[in-house]
Structure formats: C-alpha cells, structure tokens
Scaffold this active site. Structure first.
Site, short mmCIF file in Angstrom:
data_model
loop_
_atom_site.label_atom_id
_atom_site.label_comp_id
_atom_site.label_asym_id
_atom_site.label_seq_id
_atom_site.Cartn_x
_atom_site.Cartn_y
_atom_site.Cartn_z
N GLY A 141 40.57 45.44 39.20
CA GLY A 141 39.32 45.16 38.33
C GLY A 141 39.31 45.95 36.87
N VAL A 172 43.34 37.44 34.72
CA VAL A 172 42.38 36.67 34.96
C VAL A 172 43.06 35.23 34.60
CG1 VAL A 172 40.09 35.80 34.78
CG2 VAL A 172 40.33 38.17 35.12
N GLY A 226 46.86 37.12 30.49
CA GLY A 226 46.13 38.30 31.17
C GLY A 226 46.05 38.03 32.61
N CYS A 239 32.58 40.79 38.23
CA CYS A 239 33.08 40.39 39.45
C CYS A 239 32.69 40.87 40.56
CB CYS A 239 34.62 41.07 39.48
SG CYS A 239 34.68 42.79 39.04
N GLU A 241 29.59 49.74 34.60
CA GLU A 241 29.38 48.81 35.75
C GLU A 241 28.11 48.71 36.57
OE1 GLU A 241 32.02 46.96 36.15
OE2 GLU A 241 32.10 46.25 38.44
N HIS A 273 37.29 43.92 46.03
CA HIS A 273 36.23 44.91 45.84
C HIS A 273 35.35 45.06 47.15
CE1 HIS A 273 37.45 45.12 41.68
NE2 HIS A 273 36.43 44.79 41.37
#
Lengths: 339, 339, 339, 339
Positions: free
Chosen positions: A174, A15, A13, A145, A196, A236
C-alpha cells in the site's frame, strides 16, 4: 460491442503494472498509450519497466513506446486511466481535463470534490448517473484502497448501522514498491499511516451517501478508524465493530453479505467478481496468505452480540483497491452507456 | 528484609526462562527449586534447558538439579510460581494447594473462580486483601498476557468509560516457542486466537471490579474484543476505542495516564516500572520494534473525538504479561505483609 | 592517559549512530564534534537524529550542535572519524587531509591505495607502523564490513591456505537503513551485491599481505567469493571452504582459532573483545538471532575433510564491520604511540 | 495411450498435496487411491486435508475416501507413489513391494541401495533401463530435493568438473509444514540441516555415475557441501563453485546449460519443462520471490575465472524437488515402456 480505447498514466509503477496486466486479453478495452516519467519517454515499456508483480510483462505491452503525460499524447484515448502518485497527479489530470479528455483516477486529490463522483462500482455505481447531465468531458475518482475494501461489506447492511469502529492491518505494498524499508517494518507494526484515517472516514461517507450534480450528501454515520501497517506484502485487512440500530442475528447478516449482488454482477462485467463478498466459514479466516481474492472482499469472523456486529474483511489493495477498480469502473460506465 | 523462597514450575519453558532470568540477583527473592517435565527431573537446569531468550542462562541457575512437580519437592518454598502450560496446570497446582503450599500462577484455569484473586499489581493489588482473612494457604492467579497489558491504561480512566472496542495485534511468542510455524504466520495475519477474546473480556471485568472473600463484582461495562496474530516476535499491541461517559479532552486523558502510580511504585518494588504507563509523543508510536518496555505499557496515538477515546497500547507479553507480573505479585504481597 | 579528541562525519547515519553509542563513557576518547548534511548543521544532534539503533541517544550527544564537514569545523579533533556514504566520502576526506587533519574512514574509496593502510586491528595492526615514517598527517581506512569479519578467522590459519571459496549471507542493514525495501527482500534471497565480491577479494588480500610505505604486497592466494543478501536485520555470515596446503585435523584448526590473540587483546584495549574468535560447539551455530557478538567473530561448523576446511563465520556488520573497528583502530593507534 | 493408475501414500502432507494438485487433469495418469494416517482412513480427502498450498483442493480429489497403506488397498494401482515421511516410509514401502506392487518414492531410506535406481529424469533416465532386466515388480527412488535441483545444471557440464564447492540456502518448506517455528527461523539463518550434506554429496555422485543391475559406479568427483536454512517459504538455492579441468569461457558454459535437453523434453512429456535449465541474464537473478519455476531450474550469475566456474541455481523444492519429479518419473517410465 464497441471497443474502449484507454491510455495509462504512471504505467511503470505498482498500480500501473497491475492495470497493464489486467488489460491483457480484455474483451473490449484496448490500451492505446502508456505514459511514464520524462526520463523514460520514447523508450519501450518492456525495456524500461522494473516488473515487480507475478508473471511476466504481457506480450502486448512490451513494444509500446512510452509517451509523456501531455494531452496530445493521449488524444486517441476514450478515457485516460491515472495511476499517478498522489503528490503529482492533479496538475497533470486537470491539464488533460482542460484539453477535453476524460479521466478515471486512483490518485487522492479531489476525491472529496462535491461535483466529482467517487466510485466503487458495486457500492455506488448510481453516482455515475450525474455524468449523463454533464456536457463534455469528465473525471471520475476511485477511492482509497482501504475505503474500497471496507465499503463493500458495509453497503448491504448500511441501513442497520449506527456507528463504526474500524481497525485496519494494511500491507506494505500500500505504500508503493519502495515505500517501506525492511528495517522499518519487518517483525514490527507501525500504528500510523499519514492521512489514511481521514481518507477512509470521509470517503466511506461519500460513497455510502447520495451524489447530486453539484454536491453530495454524506451517509452521516460516525466512523472511527485506526490504521496500522503490518509486515504483510499484499492485502489490507479491516476489523470492523458496527454498533447496530436494531436486533438482528449473525445468520441474518451473513445472508445479506453473501447474497449481495450489484450492477457489475448483473451485467456480468469481465472484471467483476461473481460474488463480491465471499463469506468464509473457517474459524480463522480471512488470512492474507490464504484467502486473498483479486476483486472480491473476503469476510470472516462474523458475529453479533448485544447489537454489536463484528466482522473481519480482507481485500487486495492493488487490484480491488486500485487497478481492478479502475478497470471495473470503465466497464461499468460502458454498460451504462456513459462511455 | 526477610527473604522469600520460591520454586518455579515449568522452568524450562518460555515464561519459566524469563522467571529464572528476572530472579537473577533479586534483592530478596531466592530461587530454591526449579521443576520440569518428568524426563528432565534429576538433571541440571543448565544442561537441559534450550535457552531461547536473550543473554545466557543465569549463573545461579545452571547447576540447580531439576525436581518434579510433586508437593514434597517444593516444601522449602514460601510460594510456588507456576509457569505451567494451561492444559496441565490445574491438577498440579491444586495438588500443591492440598498439600499446604501457596501458589501464584500464570495458567488460565480457575482465573475466574470467584474466591481466587486475579492480580495485576498496579491495577488491583487491593484484591489481595481478601487473603488476610484466609486461614492457611492460598492461590493467586495472574491474568492473560493481553488482559495484563490492556488493564493498565484502562485503570486510571475506568470511571470515564461506557464501553470498549478492542482489537489486538499479538506476537507469535504468545503461542509459545513452537506455537506457530513459519509457514503459517510469516507474511500473514491470523484474525483468531482460540479462547483469547473470552479471556480478555472476562478478566478485564474481574480485575477492574471488586473482590470479596467469596465472590467478585465485575466492572460491568461491555467489552468487545477481536484478537489477531501478527508476524512479530515479542510484544502484544491493542488498539482501544473507548466510548466515554462525558466530554473530556485528549490532554486530560494523557495526564491521567502518564501520572498514574500505584502501590508498586509507591513502595519502589524492585520489579515495578517507575512509570507504569509511558505515553509516547512520537506520531507513529508505539511500535514493537522500537518501544517495547519489559514492565511498563507504552501508549501512543491518544486522541478524543465526540466522546470516543482512541489509544494504542503495547506491552511485553512475556514480562509484563507473564513472568514479570508474577514476580511483581510476590513483591507486592511481601510489601503488604501477606507473604 | 591522554585523551584523544575525535569528531564524527556522517553522525546521523546507521554507522555514525553506532560510533556515537560506542563512545558514550569511553575511558579516553572524547567526542568534540558531530557533523551531518548541510540541512542539519546548526541544530542539536538529539533533535535531528532519527535514532534507529537499540537504546536511546546517549545523554552526552543530545545537545551537541551539528557542524559541517569543512576543515575549520574539525580543527580541535586529533582525528576525524568518517562514517560517510561511499559516494560522497573521498572529496570531503581529502579536503580534511589537505587541511592538515588526520582521518580514519569506513568509506570504500582509496581503500586499495598502496600508500594507505587498510586496518582490521587484530589482523594487521603492524601495517600501521608505516605511519611512523610519515611526516605530518595521515589517513587510515577500515575494510568493507564483510572483509572485516572474514579476515579474522583466516588470519590465524593463513599459512595453511591454498585457496578460498566463500559464500556470504549478508544482512539488510549492510545496505543502510533505507537500503532495501520490504517488498524486495522479505522472504527472498538476492544473490548479488554490487561491487561487494571485488572488495572482499581485494581487501582480504591487502590485509593479509604486507604493507610498505609506498606499496603493499598482497597475500596472493586465490579467493572466490559469491555474495548474497538475506532477510536478516543484523549480522553478516560467511560460509568458507578453504583448500589447505597440508593435512591437519579439525581439532588443530579449532585450537588455532580459539587461541588467537593479537595486540588489542594484549593491551586490553577498551573496545577489543576478550576472544576475537569465538568457536561455538553447538551443532547449528552460528546464527544471527542467537550468536551475534558486537566485536568478536562467532565461528561454527568447523570440519576438515581431504584437505578442505569448512567453517561458518558470523560477525556484526555495524560494529565489528564498521563503527567498532574504527574505534578499535583509534585505540590501537594510541597504544602504538602513533596517535 | 493407455492410462497409468496410481495411488498416493501420504496424500495429506505437503508433498502429497502437490502430487494431488499436479495430477488434476493429467492426460494419462489416473489417481485410483489416496492414503493417509490411520486416524483419517475412511473419511473423505476434501474433508480431512488441511490444504496448505495455492488454489483449492482439486475437484476430483475431494470425494475420494482415504485408504490405509496396506497392500490390499493399493492393488488396483499400476504404481504406488510414496510421499511418506522419511522415518516411517521404508517398512510400508517394503511391505508393498513384498506384496507385488511397484513403488516410486520420495522418501530417503534405501536411496543409496546399489540395486535401486535413484532417478531425476532429465539427469539419468538411462538408469531406469536396469529395470528391463528385473523380473516382477520394482522400486524407484527420487532424490533429495536439493540434489534434484543441483544435479540439473551439473549434468551438462559434468565432464568439465574436477571438484565442487556448494553452499545451499534452503527454504523452510523443505522441513515440512510444521517443520520450523517462526521464532526459530524468522530473521535468522541456521547453517545446519541434519543429514542433508551427506545426502547431497552421495546422491549427486550416484545420479551422475553409472547404474548396473547389481551396483552403481559413482561419478567419483569430490563434492563439498554446506547447507543452510533461510527465512524463505519456497525454493532452494545453491551457490556452486566448480573447479574445472580445462579452460573454457563463460559463454561456453551458458550455451551448454541453456541448450540442455533430455528424454523428457524430446518426448514432450506433460510434466517436463520445455527448457530444463533457464539461464537468466538479469544481474541479480535467480531470486526465490521472482524466478521460481515449478519444474525448471533457474540459473544466474554464471561466470568463469581461472578455471573456477561460479553459478547460482534455484529450484522449487516441492515440485522439481519432490512431487513433480515423481510424476515426471512415471511419465518417463511410461515413455520407455517400463510402466
């Protein structure tokens, strides 16, 4: 120095790929296993991975044969690093724990478990100390994150803050590689990211609070967060308005932020940024396209007016916010003698 | 009903084009002049204009010969509408005033002049009443595009508010057609717009305050604003956190917002939206790509927690924020008998 | 005029939504059924559909209860319009055929079946005539979206062409609403679309050829196509270099293109564009952001040098390329007395 | 090895910045002067430059004081590298020539001058040999960025080609940092770039032809080019359909392309790519977001059908197409003993 052997869950993936990349040529962490979903087990990483990120698949990883997430496949690892999706992570992670393995995980479940430390190394490495009293194996969680990025510039001024108003502008990565379709987000802003805001509020409060073996004592300041998704690929951003408890000036805040150093800097850990908070003078900083640093948080637009501090923070959601923080946690635990 | 004759300054720019478009087939406003920069004077509008906006150049405007900004070229207009760039507007506008003409202007200079009304019709049409006492001609200013959008959902709950934290996500068209290069803003966020935060804070306070013939009394509440530019073409968004003076619930706020009506609605003015504030239930609203209304402000994510109200507002920066507000001001002044 | 009753398969998808929208207020086509995937059957269209396209769900469709794709659910329809995905379409469509129903379909399977007419009305409505000899019910296919757009400007100059070199720049909506992730296509070009080049080459040749009851005779000219995906939301562009059989000049080609009219124009069918090919003079036309027409194909950059003609064509892949072409086919068949 | 001293004209622009970056730590080229427009002369490069490109301003360049474009300011340079805009370049460059200086220039004027070599080192370094017969100083031109990229994969198969059909998809950076506004190009394609098609056709023919001291003999094959601008930041793509003179298969072409080496590779020049043409096997390559190489041209989708070869080429318009090619030309001339 002794080597630390790690295996990676979810290695194909977004990450997981960053973990594989960041561990190429690491001075003391060695990758001894990569695992992926059942359909890929038994095949070579380099043949199976759809490599999304800059550069090529690191040489060392190409010929590693993918294993399952079952405990026997990870028994040679000193610690298992989990980059699993939130919705499948915990059953797998808890099976590894039951089998006597150690886990450091990016996945959200159990982050607020009072006995599990939630670690952003520069911010709250001291919370790891409770593991010294734990007999046997353990699990450590890394934060969301955005919480990872925001907690950094809040830490050095935590004592001055009465409440926080935060608005985030979060990048598309994200949501994962396939998380958002072009038609949905291009030229658009979506002012809602499921779950979130709750995570950021709770996790900030846990990391900035105190950790005891059986419980944690949250920081306790009100945090109001609105999260938005913007058409940016990586990075971000958070606009932070902090109501302060006393009169200070802008220069004072900038000094505290830019001089902030923590254990990862003092021990010169390989993945630690030299300056964890980079205060940028340019009037229009920080920008994802110009100012994104893998592990440091870039900060700009710092100003104080009537006991309200405003600053804009920007961090790399895949590195500081995920893969890098996990590796820095391994390094920190090694430096503390816990691992 | 008597007709109102208007001429438009800056008719070939982005805001000027919207004025030309919105006045096609208007029931009582008639365009009697279009002016542009010296190099274009004497040529036909349809041949000179580089039409950026949806649809074609309206039939009526194509053959109008462009005039200068000199007062004699506008003497047949009951009111001159100015869509001039901020940096050149005031000398031209004040020359027209000295020559006895009336002006409604979008340009920023003199917006905070205590004798000049700053008008967003639904929000503070009453401020126009001071003109009844003015002998001779007058100037009216329209607010900054973002202040126009934000003032709308604040107006009906103004009495409940103690302070405001606002973060804006503004579209590229706010900087004009050539205002931002693709390389600068695509896939990026720029957390700074020169002069914008000061304008929003000051203009909100003026519009929500009281206007007397010689001065105004500002609203007086602290407003903290951070403005950002995002890669969106049209539509400015504002995330608003309002600290409230007393306990109310989310439903109460939604009711006040969605039931808000003002003089433009009561008089059914042609350019007035039926509902000035559209509260959208969808959990991920409002989005520029889906929810942008030309004259209404779309509102979503309304929630109250511990005396902090959060809402997200979205409006059309070129219509509600500029060209449409000017035309609605003409209609409102006509309805009030001032024009 | 008698009404034509239609039902729509795949009514909640991107193409299905356009069919629903285009049939609002249609003078003689009446929607008698909307079908969707099993999980949605029995619920109301307006509650279930995730409406992606401009405007709101048409009033008439909101309260229609979704039905299955089984033949009994469509027995009141004179013709079933299929907007099903390619991979599931044919088993469903052939079941409807076996049950005695007529079908017009956008899905790719069986487009090259020699007994099934492949129809872009302005280009080859004559091919429908073979259905006059068919006893009982029938199926008609509409072409691939890009083939629909390209065949239009080729038709009026077909006799002058020796071979074709075509490069397409296709928008993201051609892959469906969720077809391409933002991370994959933003700021990128992907020079490959699976199966697309083969479809365009084969389908152009079928539409520009002759249709007999049992077989078709293809046009027979070599067509070389390279397809690319570009970060544009709506509109497919094709750059066409045609090697000509004889010397003609640019003006001659422009005349043939802009004067082209066919049966849909002659009969003034409701969905037919007045000019099927809009030749635009502007030096930098056609552009998706400025020149996209729902049913006409926009053409620019026409020039001839040494017996090589170059032109750029642009069409709406969801309307002319899919939903609109199906409805225009219904209208054409009605005008021909076949339906 | 002797050092080569260079000065750079237009050092603060997009191409100039790349030259400054590529020359940091160069083994034998030394920057002895940086010049910029009159307003910047006398100030330090690091203070004046608005650095657009990845990384920071190289250490060595920060404290260099900017000079004018006048010949006396460049007399210590062995060769002056020009990254000047096309519209101002030639008067400045010819003044330097008259003053006895050597110039290598990226600017378009005089590229087709029959006595001036137009050089893409791997493609036609032999053309530089005419300078051996020139007494005194000289000027060398580098090609248009797209011609630089396309000429690379054509060179090794030049003898097999009868005619070329080329469609380009060019990135926004080709128009300069401020060249295209976000509103003009985002989500859009503009199928026209002023003057570009003529340049590509003429320059390809010159580079693939023969150069004599007083004239050149063009390649002489017909080249039909259509150029488009797409919303991509960096990297120009070209879809090439080549009509071949004889039957060859795809494998044969791939071999010729991937085995191509030229003088810069043989001499292992510092800026030369090891493989000038990278043939990528992935079915959807090459993509600007994944496959862009600074100096090599990436090629994909190679296939031959009926004596028509199709391939897609991608190159870095700022490095291979501009700054890098100039530096590689310096290195090549040094290797040849001309400089």
């Amino acid at each position: 120095m002794d080597r630390v052997r790690v295996s990676i869950l979810g290695a194909t993936g977004l990450v997981g790929q960053w973990m594989v990349k960041l561990l190429a040529n690491h001075p003391f962490i060695e990758v001894v296993g990569l695992s992926a979903s059942p359909g890929k087990v038994g095949r070579k990483y380099g043949e199976v991975v759809h490599w999304f990120i800059p550069g090529d698949v690191p040489e060392y990883a190409r010929d590693i044969t993918l294993v399952s997430t079952d405990p026997p496949d990870h028994k040679s690892a000193d610690v298992v690093l989990s980059a699993l999706p939130n919705d499948v992570a915990w059953p797998i992670e808890s099976r590894l724990l039951s089998a006597g393995l150690n886990v450091i995980s990016n996945a959200s479940p159990e982050r607020m478990n009072p006995r599990i430390p939630l670690i952003n190394p520069e911010v709250n490495w001291e919370h790891l100390n409770i593991l010294r009293e734990v007999k046997g194996n353990w699990v450590v969680k890394n934060p969301n994150c955005t919480a990872a990025i925001i907690s950094m510039p809040i830490k050095p001024i935590q004592d001055l803050i009465d409440s926080l108003h935060i608005v985030t502008l979060q990048s598309v990565s994200g949501a994962g590689y396939l998380g958002l379709s072009y038609l949905a987000i291009d030229g658009n802003v979506i002012p809602f990211i499921k779950g979130e805001e709750e995570k950021i509020e709770a996790e900030l409060n846990k990391m900035l609070g105190k950790q005891f073996p059986e419980k944690f004592e949250p920081w306790g300041k009100p945090v109001y967060v609105t999260t938005t998704r913007v058409p940016v690929k990586y990075g971000h951003m958070a606009v932070i308005h902090a109501v302060l408890t006393k009169d200070v000036d802008t220069e004072y805040i900038i000094n505290r932020l830019s001089r902030f150093r923590s254990l990862p800097q003092e021990r010169e850990l390989p993945t630690a940024p030299r300056e964890p908070i980079k205060v940028i003078n340019r009037v229009d900083a920080p920008q994802p396209a110009r100012d994104l640093d893998p592990m440091a948080v870039s900060v700009g637009r710092v100003s104080v007016r009537d006991r309200v501090l405003r600053l804009v923070a920007l961090g790399d959601n895949l590195v500081r916010g995920a893969a890098g923080i996990t590796i820095l946690t391994v390094e920190t635990m090694k430096a503390l003698g816990i691992l």
